[in-house]
Design a protein around this motif. Sequence first.
Motif, PDB file in Angstrom:
ATOM      1  N   LEU A 167       0.827  -1.203   0.000  1.00  0.00           N
ATOM      2  CA  LEU A 167       0.000   0.000   0.000  1.00  0.00           C
ATOM      3  C   LEU A 167       0.863   1.256   0.000  1.00  0.00           C
ATOM      4  CD1 LEU A 167      -2.598  -1.032   2.756  1.00  0.00           C
ATOM      5  CD2 LEU A 167      -2.751  -1.405   0.289  1.00  0.00           C
ATOM      6  N   ASP A 168       2.134   1.117  -0.250  1.00  0.00           N
ATOM      7  CA  ASP A 168       3.101   2.203  -0.156  1.00  0.00           C
ATOM      8  C   ASP A 168       2.698   3.410  -1.015  1.00  0.00           C
ATOM      9  OD1 ASP A 168       5.435   3.576   0.453  1.00  0.00           O
ATOM     10  OD2 ASP A 168       6.591   2.600  -1.132  1.00  0.00           O
ATOM     11  N   ALA A 169       3.047   4.610  -0.529  1.00  0.00           N
ATOM     12  CA  ALA A 169       2.925   5.846  -1.307  1.00  0.00           C
ATOM     13  C   ALA A 169       1.498   6.129  -1.753  1.00  0.00           C
ATOM     14  CB  ALA A 169       3.875   5.812  -2.504  1.00  0.00           C
ATOM     15  N   ASN A 170       0.568   6.074  -0.797  1.00  0.00           N
ATOM     16  CA  ASN A 170      -0.797   6.518  -1.023  1.00  0.00           C
ATOM     17  C   ASN A 170      -1.114   7.607  -0.003  1.00  0.00           C
ATOM     18  OD1 ASN A 170      -2.385   4.940  -3.201  1.00  0.00           O
ATOM     19  ND2 ASN A 170      -1.215   3.337  -2.168  1.00  0.00           N
ATOM     20  N   ARG A 171      -2.383   7.923   0.158  1.00  0.00           N
ATOM     21  CA  ARG A 171      -2.773   8.996   1.073  1.00  0.00           C
ATOM     22  C   ARG A 171      -3.769   8.501   2.118  1.00  0.00           C
ATOM     23  NH1 ARG A 171      -3.842  13.614  -3.610  1.00  0.00           N
ATOM     24  NH2 ARG A 171      -1.665  13.848  -4.273  1.00  0.00           N
ATOM     25  N   PHE A 172      -3.590   7.280   2.549  1.00  0.00           N
ATOM     26  CA  PHE A 172      -4.486   6.727   3.551  1.00  0.00           C
ATOM     27  C   PHE A 172      -4.354   7.501   4.866  1.00  0.00           C
ATOM     28  CE2 PHE A 172      -3.726   2.913   0.834  1.00  0.00           C
ATOM     29  CZ  PHE A 172      -5.034   2.729   0.422  1.00  0.00           C
ATOM     30  N   ASN A 173      -5.444   7.519   5.621  1.00  0.00           N
ATOM     31  CA  ASN A 173      -5.388   8.145   6.938  1.00  0.00           C
ATOM     32  C   ASN A 173      -5.984   7.208   7.972  1.00  0.00           C
ATOM     33  OD1 ASN A 173      -8.283   8.507   6.888  1.00  0.00           O
ATOM     34  ND2 ASN A 173      -7.951  10.279   5.558  1.00  0.00           N
ATOM     35  N   ARG A 184      -3.044 -14.374   8.037  1.00  0.00           N
ATOM     36  CA  ARG A 184      -1.998 -15.192   8.660  1.00  0.00           C
ATOM     37  C   ARG A 184      -0.926 -15.676   7.687  1.00  0.00           C
ATOM     38  NH1 ARG A 184      -3.556 -16.090  13.777  1.00  0.00           N
ATOM     39  NH2 ARG A 184      -5.761 -15.877  14.290  1.00  0.00           N
ATOM     40  N   GLU A 185      -1.219 -15.640   6.380  1.00  0.00           N
ATOM     41  CA  GLU A 185      -0.233 -16.083   5.400  1.00  0.00           C
ATOM     42  C   GLU A 185       0.639 -14.931   4.902  1.00  0.00           C
ATOM     43  OE1 GLU A 185       0.163 -19.310   4.618  1.00  0.00           O
ATOM     44  OE2 GLU A 185      -1.412 -19.716   6.095  1.00  0.00           O
ATOM     45  N   LEU A 186       0.429 -13.725   5.448  1.00  0.00           N
ATOM     46  CA  LEU A 186       1.121 -12.545   4.962  1.00  0.00           C
ATOM     47  C   LEU A 186       2.637 -12.664   5.144  1.00  0.00           C
ATOM     48  CD1 LEU A 186       0.098  -9.929   3.659  1.00  0.00           C
ATOM     49  CD2 LEU A 186       0.253  -8.847   5.908  1.00  0.00           C
ATOM     50  N   LYS A 187       3.362 -12.567   4.036  1.00  0.00           N
ATOM     51  CA  LYS A 187       4.818 -12.647   4.054  1.00  0.00           C
ATOM     52  C   LYS A 187       5.460 -11.281   3.830  1.00  0.00           C
ATOM     53  CE  LYS A 187       4.644 -17.354   2.178  1.00  0.00           C
ATOM     54  NZ  LYS A 187       4.936 -18.224   1.013  1.00  0.00           N
ATOM     55  N   SER A 188       4.757 -10.419   3.093  1.00  0.00           N
ATOM     56  CA  SER A 188       5.309  -9.109   2.785  1.00  0.00           C
ATOM     57  C   SER A 188       4.221  -8.050   2.962  1.00  0.00           C
ATOM     58  CB  SER A 188       5.837  -9.075   1.346  1.00  0.00           C
ATOM     59  OG  SER A 188       6.251  -7.767   0.986  1.00  0.00           O
ATOM     60  N   LEU A 189       4.470  -7.087   3.865  1.00  0.00           N
ATOM     61  CA  LEU A 189       3.569  -5.968   4.097  1.00  0.00           C
ATOM     62  C   LEU A 189       4.372  -4.693   3.958  1.00  0.00           C
ATOM     63  CD1 LEU A 189       0.955  -4.592   5.039  1.00  0.00           C
ATOM     64  CD2 LEU A 189       1.676  -5.030   7.400  1.00  0.00           C
ATOM     65  N   ILE A 190       4.019  -3.882   2.948  1.00  0.00           N
ATOM     66  CA  ILE A 190       4.750  -2.632   2.714  1.00  0.00           C
ATOM     67  C   ILE A 190       3.773  -1.473   2.830  1.00  0.00           C
ATOM     68  CG2 ILE A 190       6.147  -1.316   1.079  1.00  0.00           C
ATOM     69  CD1 ILE A 190       6.973  -3.941  -0.224  1.00  0.00           C
ATOM     70  N   LEU A 191       3.983  -0.654   3.858  1.00  0.00           N
ATOM     71  CA  LEU A 191       3.191   0.551   4.048  1.00  0.00           C
ATOM     72  C   LEU A 191       4.037   1.793   3.760  1.00  0.00           C
ATOM     73  CD1 LEU A 191       1.287  -0.385   7.317  1.00  0.00           C
ATOM     74  CD2 LEU A 191       0.465  -0.537   4.967  1.00  0.00           C
ATOM     75  N   GLY A 192       5.302   1.700   4.101  1.00  0.00           N
ATOM     76  CA  GLY A 192       6.311   2.696   3.768  1.00  0.00           C
ATOM     77  C   GLY A 192       5.840   4.128   3.785  1.00  0.00           C
TER      78      GLY A 192
END
Length: 199
Positions: A167-173, A184-192
């Motif tokens: 979800l990197d480089a968005n405008r979430f709040n 539970r299977e999540l291997k890569s989470l990018i919020l950056g």
Amino acid sequence: LHDNSLTASIYPNVDRLPVCDPANLAVISLAAAMKDNESLITGKERRYLLLATFYFATNGANWTNDENWLSSEIDACNWLGVTCGIENQVTGLDLPQNHLRGSIPTEIGLLTSLDVLSLASNYLEGQLPTEIGNLLVLRDLNIASCLLSGEIPSEIGQLTILENLNLDANRFNGSIPTHMFACRELKSLILGRALEITG
């Protein structure tokens, strides 16, 4: 769009549909295609409608490349960026860096066989629709470097076999939804650089 029994008989007044709605534009486009190709069957019609809705919602006519999209001669499984499985269900939508502009339509949640959804580096605005939670077999979701805003929908937590989420480089709040930890299977989470996220 929710009915799997779509037939030509549901379009008798297609010329009267308001053209401001992406779903209506998809119906109009399908009706035009069917005039030239009466061999379209229910499965093909439904694929066409759902993907055409996405096309119109994201300003498909101005994509960098829209090869084969909306063609009445070529099955939607062979449109640029579309992958289908053994039973011709749409399993992948891969259109990064393709100048998509607009919003992700709620109808994306009807593509329930999606395994990969990659729309990174486009000009997609508005919220990530809560219907994303209907994509229960999704393993790879990449919507980095768009212009999405609002809160990250808690429905992402329903994607229990999701492996990669970017979800990197968005405008979430707001805050990171705790429901996300149900993946539970999540291997890569990018919020950056989704800089406006807190918590």
